[in-house]
Scaffold this active site. Structure first.
Site, PDB file in Angstrom:
ATOM      1  N   GLY A 124     -31.383  32.317  -4.613  1.00  0.00           N
ATOM      2  CA  GLY A 124     -31.725  33.381  -5.468  1.00  0.00           C
ATOM      3  C   GLY A 124     -31.440  33.327  -6.791  1.00  0.00           C
ATOM      4  O   GLY A 124     -31.084  32.220  -7.431  1.00  0.00           O
ATOM      5  N   ARG A 127     -34.278  31.093   2.976  1.00  0.00           N
ATOM      6  CA  ARG A 127     -34.997  31.658   3.996  1.00  0.00           C
ATOM      7  C   ARG A 127     -36.528  31.909   3.706  1.00  0.00           C
ATOM      8  O   ARG A 127     -37.163  31.211   4.392  1.00  0.00           O
ATOM      9  CB  ARG A 127     -34.385  32.930   4.559  1.00  0.00           C
ATOM     10  CG  ARG A 127     -34.367  33.173   6.066  1.00  0.00           C
ATOM     11  CD  ARG A 127     -33.659  34.239   6.315  1.00  0.00           C
ATOM     12  NE  ARG A 127     -33.397  35.217   5.178  1.00  0.00           N
ATOM     13  CZ  ARG A 127     -32.853  36.325   5.112  1.00  0.00           C
ATOM     14  NH1 ARG A 127     -32.263  36.808   5.998  1.00  0.00           N
ATOM     15  NH2 ARG A 127     -32.845  37.207   4.073  1.00  0.00           N
ATOM     16  N   ALA A 168     -19.905  33.288  -3.371  1.00  0.00           N
ATOM     17  CA  ALA A 168     -20.716  34.131  -2.867  1.00  0.00           C
ATOM     18  C   ALA A 168     -19.996  35.228  -2.207  1.00  0.00           C
ATOM     19  O   ALA A 168     -19.360  36.106  -2.937  1.00  0.00           O
ATOM     20  CB  ALA A 168     -21.874  33.649  -1.737  1.00  0.00           C
ATOM     21  N   ARG A 169     -19.814  35.148  -0.950  1.00  0.00           N
ATOM     22  CA  ARG A 169     -18.840  36.065  -0.390  1.00  0.00           C
ATOM     23  C   ARG A 169     -18.083  34.921   0.781  1.00  0.00           C
ATOM     24  O   ARG A 169     -18.498  33.943   1.323  1.00  0.00           O
ATOM     25  CB  ARG A 169     -19.627  37.019   0.797  1.00  0.00           C
ATOM     26  CG  ARG A 169     -20.023  38.209  -0.010  1.00  0.00           C
ATOM     27  CD  ARG A 169     -18.879  39.091  -0.677  1.00  0.00           C
ATOM     28  NE  ARG A 169     -19.402  40.207  -1.673  1.00  0.00           N
ATOM     29  CZ  ARG A 169     -19.501  40.216  -2.807  1.00  0.00           C
ATOM     30  NH1 ARG A 169     -19.132  39.051  -3.384  1.00  0.00           N
ATOM     31  NH2 ARG A 169     -20.078  41.182  -3.453  1.00  0.00           N
ATOM     32  N   GLU A 176     -10.252  39.235   1.768  1.00  0.00           N
ATOM     33  CA  GLU A 176      -9.368  39.250   0.335  1.00  0.00           C
ATOM     34  C   GLU A 176      -8.633  40.537   0.667  1.00  0.00           C
ATOM     35  O   GLU A 176      -8.944  41.433   1.090  1.00  0.00           O
ATOM     36  CB  GLU A 176     -10.326  39.439  -0.838  1.00  0.00           C
ATOM     37  CG  GLU A 176     -11.293  38.057  -0.848  1.00  0.00           C
ATOM     38  CD  GLU A 176     -12.313  38.211  -1.886  1.00  0.00           C
ATOM     39  OE1 GLU A 176     -12.569  39.355  -2.756  1.00  0.00           O
ATOM     40  OE2 GLU A 176     -13.153  37.273  -2.002  1.00  0.00           O
ATOM     41  N   HIS A 204     -11.772  35.666  -6.916  1.00  0.00           N
ATOM     42  CA  HIS A 204     -12.978  36.525  -7.053  1.00  0.00           C
ATOM     43  C   HIS A 204     -13.140  36.980  -8.496  1.00  0.00           C
ATOM     44  O   HIS A 204     -13.405  38.094  -8.805  1.00  0.00           O
ATOM     45  CB  HIS A 204     -12.877  37.686  -6.157  1.00  0.00           C
ATOM     46  CG  HIS A 204     -14.061  38.133  -5.675  1.00  0.00           C
ATOM     47  ND1 HIS A 204     -14.650  38.640  -4.339  1.00  0.00           N
ATOM     48  CD2 HIS A 204     -15.263  38.010  -6.487  1.00  0.00           C
ATOM     49  CE1 HIS A 204     -15.983  38.931  -4.319  1.00  0.00           C
ATOM     50  NE2 HIS A 204     -16.219  38.689  -5.594  1.00  0.00           N
ATOM     51  N   ILE A 205     -13.230  35.869  -9.426  1.00  0.00           N
ATOM     52  CA  ILE A 205     -13.717  36.102 -10.924  1.00  0.00           C
ATOM     53  C   ILE A 205     -15.071  35.802 -11.383  1.00  0.00           C
ATOM     54  O   ILE A 205     -15.111  35.753 -12.460  1.00  0.00           O
ATOM     55  CB  ILE A 205     -12.396  35.404 -11.645  1.00  0.00           C
ATOM     56  CG1 ILE A 205     -12.576  33.880 -11.450  1.00  0.00           C
ATOM     57  CG2 ILE A 205     -11.158  35.891 -11.432  1.00  0.00           C
ATOM     58  CD1 ILE A 205     -11.920  33.192 -12.760  1.00  0.00           C
TER      59      ILE A 205
HETATM   60  C1  DGY Z   1     -20.433  40.872  -6.933  1.00  0.00           C
HETATM   61  O1  DGY Z   1     -21.019  41.598  -7.765  1.00  0.00           O
HETATM   62  O2  DGY Z   1     -20.962  40.862  -5.705  1.00  0.00           O
HETATM   63  C2  DGY Z   1     -19.345  40.140  -7.272  1.00  0.00           C
HETATM   64  O3  DGY Z   1     -18.987  39.480  -6.069  1.00  0.00           O
HETATM   65  C3  DGY Z   1     -18.205  41.137  -7.686  1.00  0.00           C
HETATM   66  O4  DGY Z   1     -18.183  41.052  -9.066  1.00  0.00           O
END
Ligand code: DGY
Length: 319
Positions: A157, A180, A237-238, A267, A285-286
């Site tokens: 993406g 995908r 990402a996550r 988190e 997570h920055i």
């Molecule tokens: C988002 O935008 O999804 C980031 O993980 C948080 O800034």
């Protein structure tokens, strides 16, 4: 005319809070303490709109609860796995996010993690700060270079493409990816592989750019077993986009060379096993954490709120 009543769950940058205070009957969180689930559920009953972010879990039960007054959720974040989107849609609640404005900042952090992991920057800095540096050495602390190596992008993406561009143009990496759906223009010379597993097996560095929030991680334990022993994995990402337990196991057992992580499954908890590893660079997570970008994200959330309450099309509607 009475202004819509909104709750901003976390502290936003000053220009954004000033703007929201002018247009809305807005409640802010000056102490920036995360809201409890009870406080969030209460906010859904007592406000017309919510401005949450990634740290607020808005569940189906909250959205289905009797007396839910909120009609609009303007999430500050491109990812929205913190919100049960299906339940919001079923309840007729609009949800927006903040894409595009954070693409470059997040790709920069992916590169930072790629460099840090492959050049062993964390272990080197730790040694120096702990007073263990005995002076220059030709053979100590050697990392691996990126030139000519293969970067595997999982999820091509906006952020995946921006990372691929940086790695190819700036560092001479070759790009393979899995996405995908077909990608019309990856923006860089890149080869699409058939599966996540194929990318994991081919890459010297894997960079993850797929959403979390699914029933199971998209990058599974099985995928991780396909990585080369010399490979590194980076995730901006996550945390739940990958099987975190399987990743830790692979790192602890030395089945892969290292990792760079900006996101974690639960988190702010970061497993001790990860914190103990010198082969891993860990960031809190920055990915989008610059003054400019966090302000742009807040303004985009405000644009979506303005549009919603003016009865106009949302610039970034999720549902
Ligand atoms: C988002 O935008 O999804 C980031 O993980 C948080 O800034």
């Amino acid at each position: 005319m009475t202004q819509p009543k909104i709750l901003v769950t976390r502290k936003l940058t000053d220009p954004v809070e000033r703007r929201l205070a002018e247009s809305f009957d807005a409640t802010f969180n000056p102490d920036d303490r995360p809201l409890s689930p009870e406080a969030l559920a209460d906010a859904l009953r007592s406000h017309d709109a919510l401005v949450p972010t990634v740290s607020d879990r808005i569940t189906a039960a909250m959205l289905r609860a009797e007396g839910c007054r909120v009609r609009m959720i303007a999430n500050v974040g491109v990812g929205y796995s913190n919100i049960d989107i299906a339940a919001a849609e079923a309840a007729g609640i609009a949800v927006s996010n903040t894409p595009d404005v954070l693409t470059d900042a997040t790709a920069d952090i992916a590169m930072l993690l790629i460099l840090s992991a492959t050049r062993r920057a964390f272990a080197a800095e730790k040694m120096l700060r702990e007073g263990r540096w005995g002076g220059f050495s030709v053979v100590d602390g050697l990392g691996t270079g990126l030139q000519g190596k293969v970067l595997g992008i999982i999820g091509m993406g906006r952020i995946g493409r921006a990372t691929a561009r940086r790695a190819a143009a700036g560092f001479g990496m070759q790009i393979v990816y899995y996405n995908r759906s077909p990608v019309e223009d990856p923006g860089v010379e890149a080869r699409r592989l058939e599966s996540i597993g194929d990318v994991m097996a081919a890459a010297d560095v894997v960079s993850v750019h797929v959403p979390g929030g699914g029933a199971a991680p998209l990058v599974t334990a099985e995928h991780i077993t396909r990585m080369k022993p010399s490979a590194h994995l980076v995730n901006t990402a996550r945390g739940d986009s990958i099987d975190q337990a399987a990743l830790i196991e692979a790192l602890v057992q030395g089945r892969i060379a290292g990792a760079g992580l900006d996101v974690f499954a639960e988190e702010p908890a970061v497993p001790e096993a990860l914190r103990a590893l010198e082969t891993v660079t860990l960031l809190p997570h920055i990915g989008s954490a610059t003054q400019e970008v966090r302000t742009a994200m807040g303004h985009l959330a405000a644009d979506n709120l303005d549009a919603f309450f003016a009865g106009e099309t949302l610039p970034c509607r999720v549902v």
